[in-house]
Structures are given as C-alpha cells and as structure tokens.
Design a protein around this motif. Structure first.
Motif, mmCIF file in Angstrom:
data_model
loop_
_atom_site.group_PDB
_atom_site.id
_atom_site.type_symbol
_atom_site.label_atom_id
_atom_site.label_comp_id
_atom_site.label_asym_id
_atom_site.label_seq_id
_atom_site.Cartn_x
_atom_site.Cartn_y
_atom_site.Cartn_z
ATOM 1 N N PHE A 1 0.847 -1.185 0.000
ATOM 2 C CA PHE A 1 0.000 0.000 0.000
ATOM 3 C C PHE A 1 0.889 1.245 0.000
ATOM 4 O O PHE A 1 1.101 1.870 1.046
ATOM 5 C CB PHE A 1 -0.933 -0.024 1.211
ATOM 6 C CG PHE A 1 -1.795 -1.252 1.262
ATOM 7 C CD1 PHE A 1 -2.897 -1.380 0.433
ATOM 8 C CD2 PHE A 1 -1.471 -2.305 2.113
ATOM 9 C CE1 PHE A 1 -3.675 -2.531 0.458
ATOM 10 C CE2 PHE A 1 -2.240 -3.458 2.148
ATOM 11 C CZ PHE A 1 -3.346 -3.574 1.310
ATOM 12 N N PRO A 2 1.429 1.604 -1.152
ATOM 13 C CA PRO A 2 2.357 2.737 -1.241
ATOM 14 C C PRO A 2 1.697 4.034 -0.803
ATOM 15 O O PRO A 2 0.523 4.285 -1.082
ATOM 16 C CB PRO A 2 2.719 2.774 -2.735
ATOM 17 C CG PRO A 2 1.629 2.038 -3.434
ATOM 18 C CD PRO A 2 1.170 0.989 -2.469
ATOM 19 N N GLY A 3 2.452 4.812 -0.070
ATOM 20 C CA GLY A 3 1.943 6.097 0.406
ATOM 21 C C GLY A 3 1.202 6.011 1.723
ATOM 22 O O GLY A 3 0.924 7.035 2.347
ATOM 23 N N ARG A 4 0.900 4.801 2.170
ATOM 24 C CA ARG A 4 0.188 4.639 3.449
ATOM 25 C C ARG A 4 1.223 4.568 4.574
ATOM 26 O O ARG A 4 2.098 3.709 4.568
ATOM 27 C CB ARG A 4 -0.670 3.375 3.418
ATOM 28 C CG ARG A 4 -1.515 3.171 4.671
ATOM 29 C CD ARG A 4 -2.454 1.998 4.507
ATOM 30 N NE ARG A 4 -3.535 2.308 3.596
ATOM 31 C CZ ARG A 4 -4.783 2.598 3.963
ATOM 32 N NH1 ARG A 4 -5.095 2.615 5.248
ATOM 33 N NH2 ARG A 4 -5.700 2.872 3.081
ATOM 34 N N SER A 5 1.078 5.480 5.523
ATOM 35 C CA SER A 5 2.071 5.590 6.605
ATOM 36 C C SER A 5 1.341 5.806 7.925
ATOM 37 O O SER A 5 0.180 5.421 8.082
ATOM 38 C CB SER A 5 3.011 6.760 6.317
ATOM 39 O OG SER A 5 2.283 7.987 6.338
ATOM 40 N N GLY A 6 2.015 6.468 8.857
ATOM 41 C CA GLY A 6 1.386 6.771 10.132
ATOM 42 C C GLY A 6 0.223 7.731 9.998
ATOM 43 O O GLY A 6 -0.655 7.774 10.854
ATOM 44 N N LYS A 7 0.202 8.489 8.916
ATOM 45 C CA LYS A 7 -0.891 9.455 8.713
ATOM 46 C C LYS A 7 -2.228 8.747 8.589
ATOM 47 O O LYS A 7 -3.273 9.307 8.922
ATOM 48 C CB LYS A 7 -0.609 10.282 7.458
ATOM 49 C CG LYS A 7 -1.554 11.445 7.264
ATOM 50 C CD LYS A 7 -1.157 12.273 6.056
ATOM 51 C CE LYS A 7 -2.107 13.459 5.888
ATOM 52 N NZ LYS A 7 -1.753 14.268 4.689
ATOM 53 N N GLU A 8 -2.213 7.514 8.100
ATOM 54 C CA GLU A 8 -3.437 6.731 7.946
ATOM 55 C C GLU A 8 -3.524 5.632 9.002
ATOM 56 O O GLU A 8 -4.147 4.599 8.775
ATOM 57 C CB GLU A 8 -3.499 6.106 6.550
ATOM 58 C CG GLU A 8 -3.595 7.090 5.405
ATOM 59 C CD GLU A 8 -2.242 7.674 4.993
ATOM 60 O OE1 GLU A 8 -2.216 8.745 4.377
ATOM 61 O OE2 GLU A 8 -1.208 7.051 5.305
ATOM 62 N N SER A 9 -2.917 5.849 10.144
ATOM 63 C CA SER A 9 -2.848 4.807 11.173
ATOM 64 C C SER A 9 -3.353 5.321 12.515
ATOM 65 O O SER A 9 -3.499 6.520 12.729
ATOM 66 C CB SER A 9 -1.405 4.297 11.324
ATOM 67 O OG SER A 9 -0.918 3.810 10.094
#
Length: 488
Positions: free
Chosen positions: A145-153
């Motif tokens: 899931f490229p671009g998915r980081s802590g911002k979406e966690s």
C-alpha cells in the motif's frame, strides 16, 4: 513488476522480507481468515515506539484515557460504562508503576490494582500533527500500500486488562502491528454473527457490538454463544495481525504496558457498507431521539459527538448512495481499460478524490469513521495460501496446535494464561445476574404459566425493537432494495 521485484538482490544492510509488497497485498486482499505476518517489519522505526519514547515525543501533551474495572462482569464493559481522564503519557506510566506522585494526578481516583486504562483510537495524524516527520516511521508500503504511513494509522496504548468489547468493523479489513507488550485477540468468523447477539446500542458508526462478554459469557442469557467458534492468538511485538473483513474481535492487553498501531484498509465492499451505515444511523437516531430521555440510557457511544438530525442523516444517506454508484461507474470504466500497475494506481487516486468530493458531509456528521483514505483496493484471487513460519494461520481454539507457539514468539512462553480455556461452548457461567436483563432469552418451557411474568421478562424496550430493525441481515436487505430502487 512483481517478478523483477522478487529477483532483485537485497542491498547491503537491507532487511530481507519473506514477502514482496505485491505478494503481501495479494494475501491481505484475498485471505478470508485471520493470520499473523512475521519478519515483515524488522526495519520499521515504529518498533521503537515504546511508552517512554512516545512520552518524550509527546512532551507533556495530554490525551484521553478510558478507564474500566478489572473485575470481570457478565455484561460487556462498553465505552458508555467507562470513566475518562485527560492525562500525559508520563502520568500514565507513573500510575501504572504505582508511583506516589499519582495520588494527586488525573489517575488519583483510580487504584491501579482495580482499574485499567486505555488510550485507544488515537489518530496518529492528530496527536502528532506538529511532528509529521514521524509518520514515516510506519511503512505499510511493505504490505503493498504505497503512500500509506502513520498518517493513515491509529495508536493504542493500554495497561494490563485494558480491552475492547467484542465487535465487528463495518468497513475494510485491518492490519495491526504490535509494538510493546502482548495482546490476546479472540476472533469469530462472520458466520458466527447470530451466535454473538449483534446490537447497535451503544450506537457508533461502523461498529456493530456483541451483547456477549466473551471473557465471561452468560450462557443463560445468550445460549447460542455455545455455537460460536473462537480463533485465539496472542500477538507479540514485531508481529502484524490481519483481521479480515467483518471478523468479530475482542482484544485484551495481557502485559503491564501494551502499544499497538493499526490501519484499516478500504475495500470495494465498503461502498455498500456506507449505505447500510447511513440507513442504520437514520433509524437509530430517529427512534432513540423520539423516546423520552432516560438518565440510565446511554445509547450514543462517546466516540459519537451527538445524535444527528433527520435532515443531516438524509443527506448522509443520499451522498452514500451517490458515492456507491459513482464508484460502480468508475469500476466499469476501469475494467474496459488495459490492466497495468500504473493504471490501477491512477484509478485509486482518482476515486479517492472523487469520493471525498461526493462524501463532503454537514458539520457533525461523519461519512467515514476511523478512516483517513477513501481509496479502495481490488482483491486478487490467491492461488495458494503461503502459510508457514512467516505467515501463521490463526486456528479455531479447539484446533490449536503447536504452530500457535510460533505466533507468540519470544515472550509468549512467559504467559501463564496461554493454555487456558477451550472452545467457548465448554465455558460455564460462574456467577448469576441479580436481575434478568431484557436481552436474556428464556425458553417458553421454563416460564411459569400459572404466574404473571414480571415486566423485566415480558416488556419489550425500544432497544429490543432496534436490535431487530438494525440487525445486520435486515440492514443489508434494506440497502439492496434501496439501491435497486435508485438504480431504476
């Protein structure tokens, strides 16, 4: 290209992972049973997010903790039955260690031996909004899931005994990274829904709760729970649990301090689920708002700010229906195009922007709960499930084998509770309720036909009616009928 990716030799010092991002995503999007990924996050900086580190990063910032009693009751300890305090992580750590300084702090009224505390559902994008660089410590790109980081966690910090009542999430599937301490997960397949007595009271968008306290089930009130099959796993630091769509789960912290990070992965099926949630919101708010308010009837979960009006809920429903058809059109258009990785990524990004525009909601009404991204991912059929030391199947509890020891590596051997229990059907109530609740099922042959049943046994409440009206099966049928009407 997956083939080229898998053949590329690792760079010096690079962490070698058992699955390529493409293969990991294929597993996540296809697997319909819970499983634990091992050896996939060894190089993630987030593995160093222990409580002391996070306390230093937050630097005195207060967050909300939910407090509940450690005593096990027959009734689930819903969030409406808990207490709440605002405290720093430093104060939480001092309290959990029994330091005298807690006698005057926010935890002063809560004795550690009697209470647990849980900072749950903490969106990393919010609590670390002034430190966006920390988002990159979480790399869901390793799972495709490229671009998915802590911002979406989301971040979860708890003490021993902290737990989440048994529920299922209406949207997406779930990836959960264990960072510190261990958590025990009790999971039940979607097919067990009727055995878990689903309810929408307390109401929270995207969460369907169970009336059963799975840690101490009341089999007199909920006899069908005997038929439920629990899949139990103890998640240890460095492991990532996959919770497939609509799997029920009850989660408890079994170490003094536990820290987890999760991300909900959006799915194509979420488009219809949002319509179902819109119908549910409209019915629950309409019925409960019409009822005379009762001090003891805390029907709205604390995560919901307020009961939204009928007008707002109708807007919400229409926008959910529009988004459903817009994404259907986008899906049809995409199927007519040549398949390629680049095209798939462009489509996801485009759909994400489109749904944000369509899903703009009036203030106070959340179209999506516990989600930051709106893009959905198509499942690929998995030819062969690569179970082994790096992907461990979470088996039904009655079928636990020695392979489960591999799931809870390292510290699991120190867990005195690991081998407790068996199939939930073998559990027996050790305590009786002093008063029968309206949720209890009483077979007709057990009632005394010569006596008049008291009100608690015969009088139906508004919540009883709602449990029938917003039963997941009923809502699914209503949503399908509504979509067919709109399509015409």
């Amino acid at each position: 290209m997956a083939g080229a990716e898998s053949r590329r030799p690792p760079a010096p010092g690079e962490d070698v992972k058992p699955f390529t991002p493409g293969k990991a995503k294929e597993i996540v999007m296809s697997l319909q049973q819970p499983a634990v990924f091992c050896n996939m996050v060894g190089d993630w900086p987030a593995l160093h997010w222990n409580a002391k580190y996070l306390s230093a990063v937050l630097d005195g910032k207060t967050i909300q903790f939910r407090l509940g009693l450690k005593t096990v009751d027959l009734v689930p300890q819903f969030e409406t039955r808990c207490s709440y305090v605002m405290a720093t992580l430093e104060e939480f750590l001092a309290w959990s260690c029994g330091q005298p300084s807690c006698l005057s702090g926010p935890f002063s009224c809560y004795e550690y031996s009697k209470y647990w505390a849980y900072a749950d559902y903490k969106y990393i994008a919010r609590i670390f909004e002034d430190k966006p660089e920390i988002f990159q410590d979480i790399r869901w790109s390793d799972f495709g899931f490229p671009g998915r980081s802590g911002k979406e966690s989301t971040l979860w910090i708890g003490s021993e005994g902290a737990n989440t009542p048994c529920h299922l999430d209406s949207y997406g599937c779930n990836l959960v990274l264990q960072v510190q301490g261990r958590k025990r997960w009790h999971l039940f397949p979607p097919g067990d829904t009727s055995f878990l007595y689903p309810t929408r009271i307390p109401y929270e968008e995207s969460s369907i709760f169970s009336k059963v306290n799975v840690a101490n089930p009341d089999l007199k009130c909920f006899p069908k729970f005997r038929n439920a099959t629990a899949h139990v796993v103890t998640l240890s630091p460095g492991q990532v649990l996959l919770v497939p769509r609509h799997w029920w789960h009850y989660v408890e912290s079994i170490d003094p301090i536990t820290i987890s990070i999760n991300s909900w992965i959006e799915l194509d099926a979420d488009h219809k689920a949002r319509v179902e949630e819109a119908i549910t919101r409209m019915l629950v708010c309409a019925v409960k708002s019409a009822e005379n308010p009762s001090d003891g009837d805390l029907w709205l979960n604390p995560t919901e700010v307020e009961a939204t009006s009928h007008e707002i809920n109708l807007q919400y429903l229409n926008k959910a229906v529009s988004a459903y058809f817009n994404c259907q059109k986008a899906s049809v258009s995409e199927q007519a195009r040549p398949s390629s990785t680049g095209a798939e990524q462009r489509t996801s990004a485009s759909c994400k922007r489109k749904k944000r525009k369509v899903g703009c909601e009036p203030e106070g009404c959340r179209l999506l709960t516990r989600e930051f991204g709106f893009s959905t991912f198509k499942a690929e059929k998995l030819q062969k499930i690569p179970f082994g030391p790096h992907l461990i199947e979470v088996l039904p509890q009655s079928q636990e084998t020695s392979s489960m020891g591999a799931v809870a590596v390292g510290s699991d051997s120190r867990d005195p509770h690991e081998n407790e229990g068996g199939h939930f059907g073998k559990l027996h109530c050790t305590r009786k309720q002093s008063v029968m609740s309206n949720d209890c099922e009483m077979p007709a042959h057990q009632m005394d036909s010569d006596s008049s049943p008291n009100a608690s046994q015969t009088a139906l409440s508004t919540n009883d009616l709602l449990d029938c009206l917003v039963n997941p099966h009923v809502i699914s049928l209503v949503a399908q009928l509504l979509l067919e009407r709109t399509r015409v």
